[in-house]
Design a protein around this motif. Structure first.
Motif, PDB file in Angstrom:
ATOM      1  N   SER A  80       0.827  -1.224   0.000  1.00  0.00           N
ATOM      2  CA  SER A  80       0.000   0.000   0.000  1.00  0.00           C
ATOM      3  C   SER A  80       0.854   1.265   0.000  1.00  0.00           C
ATOM      4  N   GLU A  81       2.141   1.109   0.135  1.00  0.00           N
ATOM      5  CA  GLU A  81       3.019   2.278   0.273  1.00  0.00           C
ATOM      6  C   GLU A  81       3.995   2.373  -0.894  1.00  0.00           C
ATOM      7  N   TYR A  82       3.735   3.312  -1.798  1.00  0.00           N
ATOM      8  CA  TYR A  82       4.643   3.569  -2.935  1.00  0.00           C
ATOM      9  C   TYR A  82       5.048   5.044  -2.977  1.00  0.00           C
ATOM     10  N   LYS A  83       5.128   5.623  -1.804  1.00  0.00           N
ATOM     11  CA  LYS A  83       5.413   7.050  -1.742  1.00  0.00           C
ATOM     12  C   LYS A  83       6.924   7.292  -1.659  1.00  0.00           C
ATOM     13  N   ILE A  84       7.364   8.278  -2.416  1.00  0.00           N
ATOM     14  CA  ILE A  84       8.755   8.726  -2.365  1.00  0.00           C
ATOM     15  C   ILE A  84       8.764  10.246  -2.447  1.00  0.00           C
ATOM     16  N   LYS A  85       9.941  10.815  -2.338  1.00  0.00           N
ATOM     17  CA  LYS A  85      10.089  12.253  -2.535  1.00  0.00           C
ATOM     18  C   LYS A  85      10.661  12.473  -3.932  1.00  0.00           C
ATOM     19  N   GLY A  86       9.926  13.173  -4.790  1.00  0.00           N
ATOM     20  CA  GLY A  86      10.393  13.353  -6.157  1.00  0.00           C
ATOM     21  C   GLY A  86       9.612  14.409  -6.904  1.00  0.00           C
ATOM     22  N   ASP A  87       9.954  14.594  -8.159  1.00  0.00           N
ATOM     23  CA  ASP A  87       9.277  15.542  -9.047  1.00  0.00           C
ATOM     24  C   ASP A  87       8.256  14.771  -9.867  1.00  0.00           C
ATOM     25  N   GLU A  88       6.996  15.039  -9.630  1.00  0.00           N
ATOM     26  CA  GLU A  88       5.928  14.269 -10.268  1.00  0.00           C
ATOM     27  C   GLU A  88       5.957  14.410 -11.784  1.00  0.00           C
ATOM     28  N   ASN A  89       6.136  15.618 -12.278  1.00  0.00           N
ATOM     29  CA  ASN A  89       6.121  15.850 -13.729  1.00  0.00           C
ATOM     30  C   ASN A  89       7.291  15.154 -14.426  1.00  0.00           C
ATOM     31  N   GLN A  90       8.477  15.275 -13.844  1.00  0.00           N
ATOM     32  CA  GLN A  90       9.660  14.683 -14.469  1.00  0.00           C
ATOM     33  C   GLN A  90       9.589  13.151 -14.444  1.00  0.00           C
ATOM     34  N   LEU A  91       9.157  12.586 -13.313  1.00  0.00           N
ATOM     35  CA  LEU A  91       9.043  11.125 -13.246  1.00  0.00           C
ATOM     36  C   LEU A  91       7.941  10.619 -14.170  1.00  0.00           C
ATOM     37  N   SER A  92       6.848  11.376 -14.302  1.00  0.00           N
ATOM     38  CA  SER A  92       5.777  10.994 -15.229  1.00  0.00           C
ATOM     39  C   SER A  92       6.318  10.925 -16.652  1.00  0.00           C
ATOM     40  N   GLU A  93       7.143  11.905 -17.000  1.00  0.00           N
ATOM     41  CA  GLU A  93       7.736  11.911 -18.339  1.00  0.00           C
ATOM     42  C   GLU A  93       8.659  10.708 -18.532  1.00  0.00           C
ATOM     43  N   ALA A  94       9.465  10.388 -17.492  1.00  0.00           N
ATOM     44  CA  ALA A  94      10.412   9.281 -17.595  1.00  0.00           C
ATOM     45  C   ALA A  94       9.677   7.950 -17.789  1.00  0.00           C
ATOM     46  N   PHE A  95       8.672   7.679 -16.963  1.00  0.00           N
ATOM     47  CA  PHE A  95       7.970   6.395 -17.053  1.00  0.00           C
ATOM     48  C   PHE A  95       7.118   6.308 -18.316  1.00  0.00           C
ATOM     49  N   SER A  96       6.509   7.417 -18.711  1.00  0.00           N
ATOM     50  CA  SER A  96       5.738   7.429 -19.963  1.00  0.00           C
ATOM     51  C   SER A  96       6.647   7.155 -21.147  1.00  0.00           C
ATOM     52  N   ASN A  97       7.848   7.695 -21.085  1.00  0.00           N
ATOM     53  CA  ASN A  97       8.819   7.482 -22.160  1.00  0.00           C
ATOM     54  C   ASN A  97       9.175   5.998 -22.271  1.00  0.00           C
ATOM     55  N   LEU A  98       9.435   5.354 -21.112  1.00  0.00           N
ATOM     56  CA  LEU A  98       9.782   3.933 -21.121  1.00  0.00           C
ATOM     57  C   LEU A  98       8.636   3.080 -21.670  1.00  0.00           C
ATOM     58  N   ILE A  99       7.415   3.414 -21.245  1.00  0.00           N
ATOM     59  CA  ILE A  99       6.247   2.647 -21.723  1.00  0.00           C
ATOM     60  C   ILE A  99       6.044   2.877 -23.217  1.00  0.00           C
ATOM     61  N   ASP A 100       6.134   4.134 -23.626  1.00  0.00           N
ATOM     62  CA  ASP A 100       5.944   4.473 -25.042  1.00  0.00           C
ATOM     63  C   ASP A 100       6.995   3.777 -25.916  1.00  0.00           C
ATOM     64  N   ASN A 101       8.251   3.739 -25.420  1.00  0.00           N
ATOM     65  CA  ASN A 101       9.329   3.067 -26.162  1.00  0.00           C
ATOM     66  C   ASN A 101       9.014   1.593 -26.387  1.00  0.00           C
ATOM     67  N   SER A 102       8.594   0.915 -25.323  1.00  0.00           N
ATOM     68  CA  SER A 102       8.294  -0.516 -25.448  1.00  0.00           C
ATOM     69  C   SER A 102       7.178  -0.763 -26.455  1.00  0.00           C
ATOM     70  N   ILE A 103       6.177   0.084 -26.448  1.00  0.00           N
ATOM     71  CA  ILE A 103       5.063  -0.069 -27.396  1.00  0.00           C
ATOM     72  C   ILE A 103       5.553   0.135 -28.829  1.00  0.00           C
ATOM     73  N   LYS A 104       6.365   1.163 -29.027  1.00  0.00           N
ATOM     74  CA  LYS A 104       6.845   1.478 -30.377  1.00  0.00           C
ATOM     75  C   LYS A 104       7.723   0.363 -30.937  1.00  0.00           C
ATOM     76  N   TYR A 105       8.526  -0.256 -30.061  1.00  0.00           N
ATOM     77  CA  TYR A 105       9.476  -1.261 -30.554  1.00  0.00           C
ATOM     78  C   TYR A 105       8.977  -2.696 -30.356  1.00  0.00           C
ATOM     79  N   THR A 106       7.671  -2.833 -30.154  1.00  0.00           N
ATOM     80  CA  THR A 106       7.057  -4.166 -30.059  1.00  0.00           C
ATOM     81  C   THR A 106       5.999  -4.298 -31.147  1.00  0.00           C
ATOM     82  N   PRO A 107       6.327  -4.922 -32.248  1.00  0.00           N
ATOM     83  CA  PRO A 107       5.372  -5.062 -33.349  1.00  0.00           C
ATOM     84  C   PRO A 107       4.172  -5.934 -32.982  1.00  0.00           C
TER      85      PRO A 107
END
Length: 526
Positions: free
Chosen positions: A407-434
């Motif tokens: 139930s605990e996934y809290k950290i101290k961080g920048d929400e916008n920057q981490l959102s961009e990082a994880f979205s990028n990783l997910i988007d990459n996998s989708i693009k390179y998976t035919p």
């Protein structure tokens, strides 16, 4: 007594070598500057004058000593003249000399220096004690020599004081620094070359006049270099050359055989020459590096300007397509709606691409900022997953999200920057998976929160893994699948994750065997 004489010679040599090293270092720092060139000439003349002055007082050969005395006063005129010119041009890079300077003052100095070599100034030796000249018979032109020397020195000091009075800010401080050197030098010369010989009958310090001039050399050098970039590598090379030349000369003065004296003197001269050439080479390298840095900065500014402009145009265009789809301009047909939807997607991709380039540039220059605050990684991953769901489903991929029961996934961080990082990783996998599956996971261990995205895509060759997270790095087959790849996405992800004290890496068994990108973030700072 011989040891003391050797130490006297060593001290004069140290001062001379330091004067030459400083002179050439300053000149090479800006060879186009008339101030730096004048200082170099002054330093070279000072070095020559120093050694000639020392040896004419200490050598036992009367003819050689008398010739050296003439050479000393020959250099003395040019020494005083370059002292004056230094304050005439300082601190300018370019100076247009008046006509009377070129056609009157310089000819007078040239003629006067030549006259100093004739019997018109020194007729001959009047007295010799213990094989050394103790008294000279002056000629009728000695007054001209004295008048010229005093005129140049007084004029130089007058110019310096005038500049101090009329200058402000940094320039005023530069002139004041030089004045401290002038005052200290004059005090030393007055004490050891006038008061001690005249009132205490102690002329033993006269051969060491170069030591007394050295404070002026040091303070002037400092003034020239203080307010300008001075590379530590250049300073280190200059000190090394100086140290080596002194060690070499120390070998000379303690040599007893003629062969050793000649050999070690040659080594000393070669070290000094090659050392000065080394300083020149390092200066050139520093200059080229500065020019490259300026060119890179200009290029980065241009990239920022262009990308900001393009981003603005794309954003406006994207908003138009979005408003069309929302019916802001009235009902539209299905075909127009499809075109608007495609336009919206293309423009969104364009904005994202431009933003990626901007972020990469900001990371390179250290301008990417982070707003650290308590955040929940579960929410970020869920939003990033939903953001990319439509893209995965449009390719027919099995798109799965698995979040551990913690139930605990809290950290101290920048929400916008981490959102961009994880979205990028997910988007990459989708693009390179035919075809196949893309599985997003989030689990918590004893020390970290682990995010992973595993796919059945094109995979990564072992030799490509090391360059994936570098600036502009891509796998060799990346462009075959995604022609719009900038090569900056994973570079940005790596910097964002590391800015949160985490780490990111990739695992793959090879091409065609899928890949798994993993990011770990500590939660102890939450």
């Amino acid at each position: 007594m011989e040891i003391l004489e050797n130490l006297d010679l060593l001290s004069v040599s140290i001062t001379t070598a330091a004067t030459l090293v400083l002179g050439f270092t300053i000149y090479f720092s800006n060879t186009k500057s008339v101030t730096n060139f004048t200082f170099l000439i002054f330093a070279v003349i000072t070095a020559m004058w120093s050694m000639a002055n020392y040896f004419h007082h200490t050598i036992n050969s009367v003819p050689i000593a008398f010739a050296l005395i003439k050479f000393v006063i020959f250099l003395g005129v040019w020494h005083a003249f370059t002292f004056f010119q230094l304050f005439f041009v300082f601190p300018k890079e370019n100076v247009t000399f008046p006509k009377n300077y070129k056609y009157l003052i310089i000819p007078i100095v040239s003629v006067a220096s030549i006259i100093n070599l004739t019997p018109l100034v020194f007729k001959g030796v009047a007295e010799v004690i213990d094989g050394r000249i103790s008294k000279i018979e002056n000629g009728p032109a000695i007054a001209l020599f004295g008048l010229l020397i005093v005129s140049f020195i007084v004029s130089g000091v007058f110019l310096l004081i005038k500049r101090i009075i009329t200058s402000q800010g940094r320039l005023k401080k530069q002139f004041q620094t030089i004045l401290y050197g002038v005052i200290l030098t004059f005090i030393l010369i007055l004490t050891f070359n006038f008061i001690l010989p005249a009132f205490f009958n102690n002329p033993s310090f006269i051969p060491l006049s170069s030591i007394f001039i050295f404070p002026f050399i040091v303070f002037t050098s400092y003034s020239i270099l203080k307010h300008k970039f001075f590379n530590i590598k250049v300073a280190g090379i200059s000190l090394l050359v100086f140290a080596l030349s002194i060690v070499a000369f120390g070998e000379v003065i303690f040599a007893r055989e003629l062969f050793l004296i000649v050999y070690r003197s040659s080594v000393f001269v070669l070290i000094l020459i090659f050392g000065i050439l080394l300083i020149k080479g390092v200066m050139r390298e520093v200059s080229l590096r500065e020019q490259l840095q300026e060119a890179n900065k200009a290029q980065e500014n241009l990239i920022n300007f262009i990308t900001h402009q393009i981003k603005g145009f794309l954003t406006k265009s994207r908003n138009i397509f979005a408003e069309m789809m929302e019916g802001t301009f009235g009902p539209i047909s299905g075909d127009i709606k499809n075109i608007a939807e495609q336009g919206l997607k293309i423009n969104t991709d364009g904005v994202n691409t431009v933003q990626t380039i901007l972020n990469a540039a900001n990371i390179r220059t250290g301008k990417l900022s982070y707003n650290m605050a308590p955040i929940d990684l579960r929410d970020i991953i869920q939003k990033s997953f939903e953001k990319n769901r439509k893209s995965a489903e449009s390719k027919g991929l099995d798109f799965v999200l698995n979040i551990g029961e913690s139930s605990e996934y809290k950290i101290k961080g920048d929400e916008n920057q981490l959102s961009e990082a994880f979205s990028n990783l997910i988007d990459n996998s989708i693009k390179y998976t035919p075809r196949g599956q893309v599985k997003v996971s989030l689990v918590k261990s004893d020390s970290a929160i682990k995010f992973s995205i595993k796919d059945t895509g094109i995979g990564i060759a072992p030799e490509d893994k090391s360059k994936l997270f570098t600036e502009g790095g891509r796998a060799k087959n990346a462009l075959e699948v995604n022609v719009d790849s900038t090569g900056f996405g994973l570079y940005i992800v790596k910097n964002i994750i590391e800015a949160h004290n985490g780490r990111v890496w990739v695992e793959s068994e090879g091409e065609g065997k899928g890949s798994e990108f993993i990011a770990e973030l500590p939660y102890k700072d939450s």
